[in-house]
Motif scaffolding. Structure first.
Motif, mmCIF file in Angstrom:
data_model
loop_
_atom_site.group_PDB
_atom_site.id
_atom_site.type_symbol
_atom_site.label_atom_id
_atom_site.label_comp_id
_atom_site.label_asym_id
_atom_site.label_seq_id
_atom_site.Cartn_x
_atom_site.Cartn_y
_atom_site.Cartn_z
ATOM 1 N N ALA A 213 0.936 -1.208 0.007
ATOM 2 C CA ALA A 213 0.037 -0.028 0.099
ATOM 3 C C ALA A 213 0.670 1.320 -0.032
ATOM 4 O O ALA A 213 0.492 2.328 -0.376
ATOM 5 C CB ALA A 213 -0.954 0.004 0.972
ATOM 6 N N ASP A 214 2.186 1.173 0.458
ATOM 7 C CA ASP A 214 2.955 2.206 0.571
ATOM 8 C C ASP A 214 3.610 2.683 -0.764
ATOM 9 O O ASP A 214 3.793 3.856 -1.221
ATOM 10 C CB ASP A 214 4.082 2.223 1.438
ATOM 11 N N SER A 215 4.141 1.469 -1.287
ATOM 12 C CA SER A 215 5.025 1.538 -2.781
ATOM 13 C C SER A 215 4.214 1.569 -3.854
ATOM 14 O O SER A 215 4.810 1.784 -5.014
ATOM 15 C CB SER A 215 6.132 0.703 -2.615
ATOM 16 N N GLY A 216 2.972 0.982 -3.888
ATOM 17 C CA GLY A 216 2.205 0.644 -4.902
ATOM 18 C C GLY A 216 2.585 -0.790 -5.346
ATOM 19 O O GLY A 216 3.135 -1.583 -4.828
ATOM 20 N N THR A 217 1.996 -1.352 -6.534
ATOM 21 C CA THR A 217 1.902 -2.626 -6.956
ATOM 22 C C THR A 217 2.296 -2.762 -8.484
ATOM 23 O O THR A 217 1.766 -1.931 -9.269
ATOM 24 C CB THR A 217 0.601 -3.263 -6.765
ATOM 25 N N PHE A 218 3.189 -3.715 -8.614
ATOM 26 C CA PHE A 218 3.698 -3.992 -10.098
ATOM 27 C C PHE A 218 2.705 -5.254 -10.484
ATOM 28 O O PHE A 218 2.744 -6.168 -9.779
ATOM 29 C CB PHE A 218 5.225 -4.325 -10.172
ATOM 30 N N LYS A 219 2.535 -5.388 -11.826
ATOM 31 C CA LYS A 219 1.685 -6.685 -12.451
ATOM 32 C C LYS A 219 2.783 -7.138 -13.676
ATOM 33 O O LYS A 219 3.224 -6.217 -14.352
ATOM 34 C CB LYS A 219 0.263 -6.103 -12.775
ATOM 35 N N ILE A 220 3.090 -8.400 -13.710
ATOM 36 C CA ILE A 220 3.765 -8.831 -14.655
ATOM 37 C C ILE A 220 3.037 -10.306 -15.138
ATOM 38 O O ILE A 220 2.595 -11.020 -14.373
ATOM 39 C CB ILE A 220 5.213 -9.241 -14.070
ATOM 40 N N GLY A 221 2.884 -10.187 -16.315
ATOM 41 C CA GLY A 221 2.219 -11.391 -17.204
ATOM 42 C C GLY A 221 0.957 -10.839 -17.862
ATOM 43 O O GLY A 221 1.341 -9.622 -18.590
ATOM 44 N N ARG A 222 -0.045 -11.673 -17.967
ATOM 45 C CA ARG A 222 -1.148 -11.434 -19.152
ATOM 46 C C ARG A 222 -2.502 -11.151 -18.382
ATOM 47 O O ARG A 222 -3.107 -11.944 -17.448
ATOM 48 C CB ARG A 222 -1.371 -12.595 -19.822
ATOM 49 N N ASP A 223 -3.004 -9.984 -18.697
ATOM 50 C CA ASP A 223 -4.313 -9.454 -18.055
ATOM 51 C C ASP A 223 -5.049 -8.422 -18.870
ATOM 52 O O ASP A 223 -4.484 -8.119 -19.855
ATOM 53 C CB ASP A 223 -3.990 -9.014 -16.635
ATOM 54 N N GLY A 224 -6.365 -8.028 -18.543
ATOM 55 C CA GLY A 224 -6.980 -7.102 -19.256
ATOM 56 C C GLY A 224 -6.265 -5.867 -19.313
ATOM 57 O O GLY A 224 -5.445 -5.373 -18.579
ATOM 58 N N GLY A 225 -6.486 -5.165 -20.391
ATOM 59 C CA GLY A 225 -5.987 -3.858 -20.537
ATOM 60 C C GLY A 225 -6.714 -2.709 -19.538
ATOM 61 O O GLY A 225 -7.700 -2.943 -19.017
ATOM 62 N N LEU A 226 -6.446 -1.395 -19.443
ATOM 63 C CA LEU A 226 -7.034 -0.345 -18.650
ATOM 64 C C LEU A 226 -8.211 0.247 -19.545
ATOM 65 O O LEU A 226 -9.003 0.596 -18.961
ATOM 66 C CB LEU A 226 -5.782 0.584 -18.368
ATOM 67 N N TYR A 227 -7.739 0.483 -20.916
ATOM 68 C CA TYR A 227 -8.726 1.112 -21.782
ATOM 69 C C TYR A 227 -10.000 0.174 -21.951
ATOM 70 O O TYR A 227 -9.927 -0.668 -22.660
ATOM 71 C CB TYR A 227 -8.086 1.576 -22.791
ATOM 72 N N GLY A 228 -10.985 0.760 -21.320
ATOM 73 C CA GLY A 228 -12.322 -0.072 -21.579
ATOM 74 C C GLY A 228 -12.786 -0.878 -20.440
ATOM 75 O O GLY A 228 -13.815 -1.425 -20.237
ATOM 76 N N ASP A 229 -11.883 -1.003 -19.446
ATOM 77 C CA ASP A 229 -11.813 -2.033 -18.308
ATOM 78 C C ASP A 229 -13.044 -1.268 -17.392
ATOM 79 O O ASP A 229 -14.096 -2.219 -17.119
ATOM 80 C CB ASP A 229 -10.653 -1.928 -17.567
ATOM 81 N N ALA A 230 -12.998 -0.285 -17.218
ATOM 82 C CA ALA A 230 -14.118 0.229 -16.280
ATOM 83 C C ALA A 230 -15.787 0.323 -16.979
ATOM 84 O O ALA A 230 -16.855 -0.055 -16.260
ATOM 85 C CB ALA A 230 -13.868 1.912 -15.821
ATOM 86 N N ALA A 231 -15.754 0.494 -18.179
ATOM 87 C CA ALA A 231 -16.800 0.151 -18.704
ATOM 88 C C ALA A 231 -17.680 -0.960 -18.946
ATOM 89 O O ALA A 231 -18.667 -1.023 -18.631
ATOM 90 C CB ALA A 231 -16.890 1.021 -20.510
ATOM 91 N N ILE A 232 -16.607 -1.913 -19.372
ATOM 92 C CA ILE A 232 -17.336 -3.211 -19.424
ATOM 93 C C ILE A 232 -17.525 -3.749 -18.044
ATOM 94 O O ILE A 232 -18.762 -4.571 -18.231
ATOM 95 C CB ILE A 232 -16.390 -4.275 -20.220
ATOM 96 N N PHE A 233 -17.047 -3.559 -17.108
ATOM 97 C CA PHE A 233 -17.257 -4.251 -15.778
ATOM 98 C C PHE A 233 -18.412 -3.298 -15.003
ATOM 99 O O PHE A 233 -18.773 -3.858 -13.929
ATOM 100 C CB PHE A 233 -15.898 -4.275 -15.010
ATOM 101 N N GLY A 234 -18.786 -2.030 -15.630
ATOM 102 C CA GLY A 234 -19.808 -1.598 -15.203
ATOM 103 C C GLY A 234 -21.069 -1.681 -15.741
ATOM 104 O O GLY A 234 -22.167 -1.274 -15.501
ATOM 105 N N ASP A 235 -20.961 -2.517 -16.903
ATOM 106 C CA ASP A 235 -22.046 -2.662 -17.865
ATOM 107 C C ASP A 235 -22.814 -3.616 -17.047
ATOM 108 O O ASP A 235 -22.534 -4.960 -16.758
ATOM 109 C CB ASP A 235 -21.431 -3.134 -19.061
ATOM 110 N N MET A 236 -24.224 -3.353 -16.963
ATOM 111 C CA MET A 236 -25.338 -4.427 -16.446
ATOM 112 C C MET A 236 -25.415 -5.638 -17.232
ATOM 113 O O MET A 236 -25.677 -6.771 -16.505
ATOM 114 C CB MET A 236 -26.505 -3.613 -16.247
ATOM 115 N N THR A 237 -25.013 -5.537 -18.442
ATOM 116 C CA THR A 237 -25.074 -6.845 -19.426
ATOM 117 C C THR A 237 -24.125 -7.856 -19.156
ATOM 118 O O THR A 237 -24.092 -8.787 -19.716
ATOM 119 C CB THR A 237 -25.382 -6.453 -20.773
#
Length: 382
Positions: A134-158
């Motif tokens: 929580a103090d230094s932040g978090t690094f991610k390494i590997g394969r995962d979803g992008g940031l662009y469009g993430d909030a929209a699709i996971f906020g979509d009721m469908t």
């Protein structure tokens, strides 16, 4: 035209499955210093569809018979909605003051085109680990979803249902929700990314992502994405950007171009009401995936309202458009989708869903195709 549509249908059928929101009902185990979580999702929907209108529309026209109804005037499928069936395994521990986590998601689909085909298309969509605190932040390494469009699709009721029940993708994968008719798909990438510590609800996340191919090849430079996120009581707001260079490498009919896109949106709850709005604008953004429409200018937007009728029953309406601002004649002008939905929490783990909607595709010359359909079924998180 038929050959082109068939090729596009095959490409759409290969769209990646969406990720499961982790920790829904996960079972937890202890193994030494590690905590292991096992969870997943299973869903199926009865989705009748019918297609009509002028079919002479090029590109990723979702409402045409070729894509919307799988090559016919209408079709019925019992298959996945916007989410796949998935098994999610995660692990976490703390070592030398550093929080470490790992996640692997394995997804499969329900529907196939015949009764003897095996649904053995196993899709490992997420495989990454994180390190930080929580103090230094978090690094991610590997394969995962992008940031662009993430909030929209996971906020979509469908996300809990089907949205646009496009048959070219549901038979062998998933439906599209508002992908290509409200927002571009978030995409899954190999990545090295960083999430900053949260300061008064505000955080920044960004990184380098493996470049992908569109109408031209990905360049030697990585794709870049960055997002600013502000969380407040009852909701959140975000601003996101991404860029990537595409190189034709001398391929006939393909030109070099740079994808540049921005996104802004917010969602929140006020009592029993929920609201979400998201806007995307850019060049080379693509209807369904990065750069799939070349260097055309594009804008996507979606707006949504939901109301909790009872603690268990929520109803909502969502409308979205994806519009290309360059093109002539039968070139795709825009896809749009409106969905009415009701979502009933039968138990903590099971949600029963009923949706009704219409998707339209319009060409620059005014040609219009319509896909009408609905979805009835249920989704289980465990």
């Amino acid at each position: 035209m038929k050959t082109r549509a068939c090729k596009l249908a095959l490409a759409l059928a290969a769209l990646p499955a969406l990720a499961l929101p982790l920790g829904a009902q996960a079972v937890e185990f202890k193994a030494g210093d590690w905590t292991l979580d096992l969870g997943g999702i299973i869903n199926a929907y009865y989705t009748p569809t019918s297609c009509s209108g002028n079919q002479n529309i090029g590109g990723a026209a979702l409402a045409t018979k070729a894509l919307g109804c799988g090559g016919t005037d209408g079709r019925t499928t019992i298959g996945n909605g916007l989410l796949p069936n998935a098994l999610v395994t995660s692990a976490k521990t703390t070592q030398d003051g550093i929080d470490i986590g790992a996640t692997i998601l394995i997804a499969v689909h329900t529907a196939t085109n015949n009764a003897t085909a095996e649904n053995n298309n196993v899709d490992v969509r997420r495989a990454f680990f994180t390190a930080g605190n929580a103090d230094s932040g978090t690094f991610k390494i590997g394969r995962d979803g992008g940031l662009y469009g993430d909030a929209a699709i996971f906020g979509d009721m469908t996300l809990l249902g089907a949205g646009a029940p496009v048959q070219a993708t549901q038979r062998g994968r998933v439906t599209l929700g508002h992908i290509g008719a409200g927002y571009s798909f978030l995409g899954y990438y190999g990545q090295l990314s960083y999430l900053s510590p949260s300061v008064n609800g505000f955080s920044v996340e960004g990184g380098v992502f493996s470049p992908v191919d569109g109408t031209a090849n990905g360049s030697k430079s990585p794709q870049l994405q960055v997002r600013g996120l502000y969380k407040f009581e009852g909701g959140k707001a975000w601003v996101t950007g991404k860029t990537q260079r595409f190189k034709s490498n001398g391929t006939a009919g393909s030109d070099d171009f740079t994808m540049n896109a921005v996104e802004v949106g917010a969602l929140g709850k006020l009592g029993d009401f929920g609201l979400m709005a998201n806007y995307q604008d850019g060049k080379g953004l693509g209807i369904l995936s990065d750069g799939d429409s070349g260097d055309k200018k594009q804008r996507n937007w979606i707006t949504q309202a939901t109301y909790s009728i009872t603690p268990k029953l929520t109803a909502g309406v969502s409308y979205g458009e994806s519009k290309l601002r360059d093109g002539t004649g039968t070139d795709l002008d825009k896809n749009s989708n409106i969905t009415l939905g009701a979502y009933y929490k039968l138990t903590k783990a099971v949600t029963v869903v009923a949706e009704l909607g219409q998707t339209k595709s319009e060409a620059m010359n005014g040609n219009e195709a319509k896909l009408r359909g609905g979805a009835v079924g249920a989704i289980l998180f465990f």
